[in-house]
Design an enzyme around this catalytic site. Sequence first.
Site, PDB file in Angstrom:
ATOM      1  N   GLY A 225       7.710  31.219 126.991  1.00  0.00           N
ATOM      2  CA  GLY A 225       7.872  31.567 125.577  1.00  0.00           C
ATOM      3  C   GLY A 225       6.572  31.702 124.803  1.00  0.00           C
ATOM      4  O   GLY A 225       5.471  31.447 125.302  1.00  0.00           O
TER       5      GLY A 225
ATOM      6  N   ARG B 205      -9.430  22.211 101.584  1.00  0.00           N
ATOM      7  CA  ARG B 205      -8.958  23.453 102.204  1.00  0.00           C
ATOM      8  C   ARG B 205      -8.716  23.190 103.683  1.00  0.00           C
ATOM      9  O   ARG B 205      -9.642  23.045 104.471  1.00  0.00           O
ATOM     10  CB  ARG B 205      -9.971  24.578 102.008  1.00  0.00           C
ATOM     11  CG  ARG B 205      -9.391  25.936 102.389  1.00  0.00           C
ATOM     12  CD  ARG B 205     -10.193  27.084 101.809  1.00  0.00           C
ATOM     13  NE  ARG B 205     -11.530  27.098 102.361  1.00  0.00           N
ATOM     14  CZ  ARG B 205     -12.648  27.330 101.663  1.00  0.00           C
ATOM     15  NH1 ARG B 205     -12.607  27.566 100.379  1.00  0.00           N
ATOM     16  NH2 ARG B 205     -13.828  27.322 102.257  1.00  0.00           N
TER      17      ARG B 205
ATOM     18  N   ALA C 272       4.423  28.370 124.039  1.00  0.00           N
ATOM     19  CA  ALA C 272       3.745  27.898 125.251  1.00  0.00           C
ATOM     20  C   ALA C 272       2.496  28.736 125.503  1.00  0.00           C
ATOM     21  O   ALA C 272       1.409  28.204 125.761  1.00  0.00           O
ATOM     22  CB  ALA C 272       4.703  27.977 126.437  1.00  0.00           C
TER      23      ALA C 272
ATOM     24  N   HIS D 204       5.759  20.384 107.092  1.00  0.00           N
ATOM     25  CA  HIS D 204       4.290  20.416 106.976  1.00  0.00           C
ATOM     26  C   HIS D 204       3.789  19.907 105.614  1.00  0.00           C
ATOM     27  O   HIS D 204       2.947  19.017 105.545  1.00  0.00           O
ATOM     28  CB  HIS D 204       3.764  21.832 107.182  1.00  0.00           C
ATOM     29  CG  HIS D 204       4.157  22.444 108.500  1.00  0.00           C
ATOM     30  ND1 HIS D 204       4.339  21.698 109.641  1.00  0.00           N
ATOM     31  CD2 HIS D 204       4.383  23.731 108.865  1.00  0.00           C
ATOM     32  CE1 HIS D 204       4.668  22.501 110.636  1.00  0.00           C
ATOM     33  NE2 HIS D 204       4.707  23.736 110.196  1.00  0.00           N
TER      34      HIS D 204
ATOM     35  N   LEU E  50      -0.010  17.791 111.130  1.00  0.00           N
ATOM     36  CA  LEU E  50      -0.618  16.456 111.184  1.00  0.00           C
ATOM     37  C   LEU E  50      -1.795  16.417 112.155  1.00  0.00           C
ATOM     38  O   LEU E  50      -2.595  15.489 112.140  1.00  0.00           O
ATOM     39  CB  LEU E  50       0.423  15.406 111.580  1.00  0.00           C
ATOM     40  CG  LEU E  50       1.487  15.122 110.525  1.00  0.00           C
ATOM     41  CD1 LEU E  50       2.457  14.058 111.011  1.00  0.00           C
ATOM     42  CD2 LEU E  50       0.848  14.673 109.211  1.00  0.00           C
TER      43      LEU E  50
END
Length: 600
Positions: A123, A484, A126, A349, A289
């Site tokens: 995919g 940023r 990956a 996120h 993260l």
Amino acid sequence: MAALSSSAGCRSYVTQLPSSSSSSDETARRRNQRIPFSSNPRIFHHAKVSCQLNPRSSHPNVLRMQDGAVAPAMTTFESESSSNKLKESLLQTAPPEERKDAAGFDVNQNESTVTITVLGASGDLAKKKIFPALFALYYEDCLPKHFTIFGFARTKMTHAELRTMISKTLTCRIDKRENCDKKMDKFLDRCFYHSGQYDSQEDFAELNRKMREHEGGRVSNRLFYLSIPPNIFTEAVRCASQSASSVNGWTRVIVEKPFGRDSESSAALTKTLKQYLLEDQIFRIDHYLGKELVENLSIMRFSNLIFEPLWSRQYIRNVQLIFSEDFGTEGRGGYFDNYGIIRDIMQNHLLQILALFAMETPVSLDAEDIRNEKVKVLRSMRPLSLEDVVIGQYKSHTKGRTTYPGYTDDTTVPKDSLTPTFAAAALFIDNARWDGVPFLMKAGKALHNKIAEIRVQFRHVPGNLYNRNFGTDLDRATNELVIRVQPDEAIYLKINNKIPGLGMRLDRSYLNLHYAARYSKEIPDAYERLLLDAIEGERRLFIRSDELNAAWSLFTPVLKELEKKKIIPEYYPYGSRGPVGAHYLAARYNVRWGDIGSEQ
Ligand SMILES: NC(=O)C1=CN([C@@H]2O[C@H](COP(=O)(O)OP(=O)(O)OC[C@H]3O[C@@H](n4cnc5c(N)ncnc54)[C@H](OP(=O)(O)O)[C@@H]3O)[C@@H](O)[C@H]2O)C=CC1
Ligand SMILES: O=C1O[C@H](COP(=O)(O)O)[C@@H](O)[C@H](O)[C@H]1O
């Protein structure tokens, strides 16, 4: 030089950096070099022996240890040495032909090995992220001496075809890195492919057999990466856990988002995963993260005296979390239409960044202490209400000779889709530190730029002697801290100063930590950090189930209301700055988006 205790292998944590002369830069670089994996004792720690029978274990005859390691339940473990004895006895039973592994290494029975299996190896994720990150870790000598990588998917492929597929996307992040080709070949030699169905125990049993060949009797640690669509997570975990988990080391599973699409489906997913895994074995990944500047948030706050005292409603007027992409959902419309931007970006996120930004000082840097603080912030937040949300959807736009498609032009998206590709929201944390401070979020696809940043707007200086120099626009004179996250990572603080000269004219300037100028070393991709953490059992940057529940509780009511009331999104042209409604929302809280305006 003081070094913080290292919490991860292949990394050194240096607190004092020398000033920026070129020779000291070189010293800093050397100090910052990663410690090779093989010399880090943490990597080879065996699972802690605080065993308990796992009532839900699918293996009736195994004990599960902390850390997700399993061992046959014939002995009661009381100490690490008795566990080691057991492991030794298991290894001594390996037949002589297994004293060499499939890669030809002599088997040292005190050694361990890690097998990383990427489910969904054929995919997009990956190819784009996982294999390149694994190679980067290998290149930097961060993977253990004995490791094997398996790609697993339904697509028929040979080992050679997998290697060709992987090699097309592997790059040494910096051009002309030494020995890149050689290292790439060596890395590819350790990559294998196994074709199978995600719900077939037999196929996983066969994978298990192949893994054992490569492990060659060493203590086996296994990491599965679920890079597959969410509707097959459970079956894949069931098969991996029942037919291919380690019998003498740890087994861990990295789960990709989306973790459900609301509170109920997320809780149901957690419940099913926990039929086969302990919470400690589940590594829910949120790749934001793993981004350098997100990880740096805590260091910035808690190791600099100048920030922490300002970090509250007393000095901060508002906080803005901004995510913008300059491309649409091209190619991923099928997935996206079922989720929308609030679930895709905000609920995970941006909310994770918010939690790290706003949490109280954790008791320690231990994963559980940090995650405890994050949960507390999330649970102190007010569920988002409909009047505090603006949604948008991009429409086709022609610029010069190019026509950019609208969201619903994607053939995998229904023509009448109301799914938001843009959203802005105002959130509040009802605790003593943040009472009344708006946390504004904005996330969108097909906008005019690609950026992710945190903006902290401070309060006006009371009784500012220089107010008249700024006229009526006090916002222009207000300090703003910008983190940023990407691209071109930087942390800058807008301050006021006098323009040099005999007059008294004021100017706005930037105190700027611009990463590219400050550091010559390139910034690793988020997936590198997170994969390494998962291999090392470091959970700090992964989402615990109670965090996930708290995150969904904030967004689920509004998501349901949007869907039930069929709220029509505000349409914005591809490549624009998004719906004007976002400005009205901010204005209601006396806020101006910091990313709009002549100087940003
Ligand atoms: N791509 C990205 O940028 C991101 C992806 N994610 C998440 O990561 C995971 C993987 O993403 P991505 O690689 O884009 O996904 P893909 O759609 O590319 O799927 C990955 C692989 O899963 C198998 N697969 C696809 N659909 C099905 C199906 N219906 N039934 C069984 N197998 C199927 C296919 O392999 P085969 O047919 O060979 O078995 C495919 O190559 C998803 O959960 C996604 O939400 C998260 C963040 C970003
Ligand atoms: O998780 C996701 O993230 C990407 C953006 O990631 P980035 O690291 O490139 O900023 C986003 O495009 C995607 O829609 C979302 O699922």
